[in-house]
Write an enzyme that holds these catalytic residues in place. Structure first.
Site, PDB file in Angstrom:
ATOM      1  N   SER A 164      -9.267   6.178  18.205  1.00  0.00           N
ATOM      2  CA  SER A 164      -9.261   5.135  17.181  1.00  0.00           C
ATOM      3  C   SER A 164      -9.538   5.796  15.835  1.00  0.00           C
ATOM      4  CB  SER A 164     -10.338   4.086  17.482  1.00  0.00           C
ATOM      5  OG  SER A 164     -10.562   3.239  16.368  1.00  0.00           O
ATOM      6  N   TYR A 176     -19.085   1.451  19.696  1.00  0.00           N
ATOM      7  CA  TYR A 176     -17.652   1.682  19.880  1.00  0.00           C
ATOM      8  C   TYR A 176     -17.222   2.961  19.162  1.00  0.00           C
ATOM      9  CZ  TYR A 176     -12.595   1.002  19.759  1.00  0.00           C
ATOM     10  OH  TYR A 176     -11.237   1.180  19.895  1.00  0.00           O
TER      11      TYR A 176
END
Length: 317
Positions: A164, A176
């Site tokens: 990401s 995350y």
């Protein structure tokens, strides 16, 4: 002077464009194993590669997801149930893949499975929140890779790990981003260790895209539950107004997510089919124009830019 410099830069990009357009041969004989195919990027990539004639081995978490995918693809595509947090499930899937690929080996391993839980500050989270997201996004990815690496080495194939832009720039939002930084490091180490075996490792760094994982209302609901379970003295230090503003900003940003998932799956496909795949692929305009440039700025400057973009907590000094 400037003319020669511009000419050299132009020649560099022309050469790169030419190299990247070269495709590996006999794609119809090559097997690709993809995790997280119930929906989102994995589902679209499985259908995309199937249309191209490749042998797709799609791993889904649920029977329903597998059945829906099978109904939209050719008979070439095969599905298997896989829970990347379960070692027995990984072992069974590896044996299943081995039986399918035979002596050809596994050309492509795409580690796409991932979770995005509550978008919350680290101080609001519990230790188990950290473990659950790391178990899927990093540990599960590493275990699947290690379990199937011998099959990829046999084919001198490709490993494609989905990270990401939050693996390049650590924004507010808990564990995350931490898990995706781990994916980046794991992929870099793996690429350097196995390059002598003819295996290439690529990292996909998507920006903001609309999938089940980024459903705004679902994430806000999880964030509120996390906040409510946070000890009172921590909530008081931030203040309810800070939390409400945080939720509103999160909801607003998530609703801007791109619906064009092919921007990501096209990068995955290129990493699997090009003779000269890139080490990293940034997918989405927000990734290319904001997050990646931001990652090259001095850390102190990034800290200042992020600090002035948000409300201060109630008890900030």
């Amino acid at each position: 002077m400037w003319f020669y410099l511009v000419t050299l830069v132009g020649l560099y990009y022309l050469l790169r464009w030419y190299r990247e357009r070269q495709v590996v041969s006999h794609l119809h004989d090559k097997y690709v194993f993809i995790t997280g195919c119930d929906s989102g990027f994995g589902n679209l990539l499985a259908r995309q590669l199937d249309r191209r004639g490749m042998r797709v081995l799609a791993a889904c978490l649920t029977e329903k997801g597998a059945e829906e995918l099978k109904s939209k693809t050719s008979d070439r595509l095969e599905t298997v149930i896989l829970d990347v947090t379960n070692t027995d499930s990984i072992s069974a899937a590896t044996q299943w893949v081995k039986e399918h690929v035979g002596d050809k080996g596994l050309w492509g391993l795409v580690n796409n499975a991932g979770v995005f839980q509550a978008f919350a500050y680290i101080e609001w989270c519990r230790p188990e929140d950290c473990m659950s997201i790391f178990q899927v996004n990093l540990i599960g990815l590493a275990q699947v890779t290690l379990s199937m690496l011998f099959l990829v080495k046999k084919a001198r194939g490709r490993i494609v790990n989905v990270s990401s832009v939050l693996g390049r720039v650590a924004l507010f939002g808990g564990f995350y981003s931490c898990s995706k930084y781990g994916v980046e490091a794991f992929s870099d180490v793996l690429r350097r260790e196995i390059r002598d075996f003819g295996v290439k490792v690529s990292i996909i760094e998507p920006g903001s895209f609309k999938t089940r994982m980024t459903d705004a209302e679902l994430i806000i609901e999880k964030t509120k539950k996390t906040w409510e379970a946070t000890p009172e003295h921590i909530r008081e230090s931030y203040g309810q107004q800070f939390f409400d503003d945080f939720c509103n900003t999160t909801r607003r940003e998530l609703k801007k997510c791109s619906t064009n998932l092919s921007l990501v799956t096209d990068c995955m496909e290129h990493a699997l089919t090009s003779k000269y795949p890139r080490t990293r692929y940034s997918a989405g305009w927000d990734a290319r124009l904001f997050f990646i440039p931001l990652s090259y700025l001095p850390t102190s400057l990034v800290d200042c830019l992020l600090a002035i973009s948000r409300r201060k907590p109630a008890q900030a000094v």
